[in-house]
Motif scaffolding. Structure first.
Motif, mmCIF file in Angstrom:
data_model
loop_
_atom_site.group_PDB
_atom_site.id
_atom_site.type_symbol
_atom_site.label_atom_id
_atom_site.label_comp_id
_atom_site.label_asym_id
_atom_site.label_seq_id
_atom_site.Cartn_x
_atom_site.Cartn_y
_atom_site.Cartn_z
ATOM 1 N N THR A 112 -7.520 5.292 -3.831
ATOM 2 C CA THR A 112 -7.058 5.484 -2.458
ATOM 3 C C THR A 112 -6.154 6.691 -2.350
ATOM 4 N N ASN A 130 -7.065 -4.489 2.206
ATOM 5 C CA ASN A 130 -6.344 -5.267 1.202
ATOM 6 C C ASN A 130 -6.895 -6.695 1.164
ATOM 7 N N VAL A 160 -7.610 1.239 4.532
ATOM 8 C CA VAL A 160 -7.499 0.513 3.271
ATOM 9 C C VAL A 160 -7.666 -0.974 3.565
ATOM 10 N N PHE A 218 -5.877 1.329 -5.843
ATOM 11 C CA PHE A 218 -4.789 2.101 -5.237
ATOM 12 C C PHE A 218 -4.823 3.557 -5.710
ATOM 13 N N VAL A 232 -3.935 0.003 7.289
ATOM 14 C CA VAL A 232 -4.141 -1.086 6.332
ATOM 15 C C VAL A 232 -4.568 -2.342 7.078
ATOM 16 N N THR A 273 0.830 -1.204 0.000
ATOM 17 C CA THR A 273 0.000 0.000 0.000
ATOM 18 C C THR A 273 0.862 1.251 0.000
#
Length: 361
Positions: A336, A268, A266, A333, A237, A115
């Protein structure tokens, strides 16, 4: 005759969606030129990665076209990234760094470094000047993921470390300073010292954003960072896994305790789009990032679906945002990065006006 005052009056009715003030009051309208029935001007954004640029362009153009006599409108974009107020008061930090974005996780293996790398890449692709600091002392993987050989950095005449550069991003890491495969067994003062040196004794130059990849957990490295310089904000994350969520709650509590604004979460490995049956498969039970977002009242910045190519691209030193820019992972991404930049802009504007900054309750 079309007058400039009429154009400015029209643009006063167009708000910046995140800052909730009109474009003229925010001094975003620059180089306004009226020639007959043609109008041109530049919109000065607070970040080149603005996710709402198209919306502002559409609304500004519609507002100007409603002015009697206007037949054509030309809008250009530029950006001036504001400096976090806390960084402006830090005597230790190089003056050229405008914002520091920390990337953290409660546990390892959730894609924090991936990230960090892709966040930096997308901010740079938008036109921002970006640095990447690998503060993951115990697992400095950023050199490999950025395609940089683990060599010793040079030192300039001011006895500053000269960061390496690849993909348009300046990079420094402990991986450049220790022998490959050597264990790093540091605590307390030694850890604080190296993080301070990376922040204050590196020739970063002019940076709009310095992305800092933290080690997982809530230990000395995180505390050293926030004690050394004011952090503009932190990105958390996680994966949807219940174990990861439990650890993330500890990270959120720690950053709340030290008053670092949490920009968002975020998620993942947010499921797998099966290439054979073309169905979406949840890899973990639960809704992970969405649940945390609702629980703590912070944005879910992005959900990155799992794909082996993400790890493979990192192993080759070409982040997925560059290797496969049209993939679902790269798009996640990119979105983000845009929302992180937008949140930083809002924080900086609020600090100038004295309004409350982003917080977690």
């Amino acid at each position: 005759m079309v007058h400039q005052d009429a154009i400015l009056d029209a643009l006063r009715k167009v708000q910046e969606p995140e800052l909730h003030k009109d474009l003229v009051t925010l001094n975003m309208v620059r180089d306004l030129v009226v020639e007959g029935d043609s109008v041109s001007f530049t919109l000065m954004l607070t970040t080149p990665a603005c996710p709402l640029k198209d919306q502002m362009q559409k609304e500004a153009e519609e507002a100007v076209r409603r002015v009697p006599g206007v037949k054509s409108v030309s809008i250009k974009f530029d950006a001036e990234v504001r400096k976090s107020s806390g960084l402006g008061q830090s005597a230790q930090l190089p003056a050229g760094i405008k914002n520091i974005i920390a990337v953290a996780s409660g546990k390892g293996g959730v894609g924090k470094s991936t990230t960090s790398v892709n966040l930096a890449v997308n901010l740079q692709k938008s036109g921002a000047r970006v640095g990447l600091l690998d503060a993951d002392i115990y697992g400095p993987n950023i050199p490999m993921m950025m395609g940089i050989a683990e060599e010793r950095p040079n030192v300039n005449d001011q006895e500053q470390l000269i960061p390496f550069e690849n993909h348009g991003i300046k990079v420094i890491s402990l991986g450049f300073l220790v022998d490959p495969g050597k264990a790093v067994i540091w605590r307390g003062p030694m850890l604080h010292g190296v993080i301070k040196q990376f922040l204050t004794s590196v020739a970063w130059g002019e940076l709009d954003y310095l992305v800092v990849d933290l080690p997982p957990g809530t230990g000395d490295a995180q505390l050293s960072l926030v004690q050394t310089v004011p952090i503009s904000g932190v990105v958390i994350v996680t994966t949807p896994q219940a174990v990861a969520l439990s650890d993330v709650r500890r990270s959120i509590a720690m950053f709340n305790e030290v008053r670092v604004p949490i920009l968002g979460i975020v998620e993942n490995m947010a499921g797998l789009d099966c290439p054979h049956c073309h169905k979406h498969i949840d890899l973990f039970d639960g809704k992970g990032g969405l649940m945390l977002s609702e629980e703590y009242g912070v944005p879910l910045l992005g959900q990155v679906p799992f794909d082996p190519s993400v790890g493979q691209s990192g192993d080759k030193g070409i982040p997925i945002s560059l290797a496969k820019p049209d993939s679902p992972q790269a798009k996640a991404f990119r979105s983000t990065a845009e929302w992180v930049a937008a949140r930083i802009s809002v924080l900086n504007a609020e600090s100038e006006t004295g309004s409350p900054a982003i917080s977690v309750s």
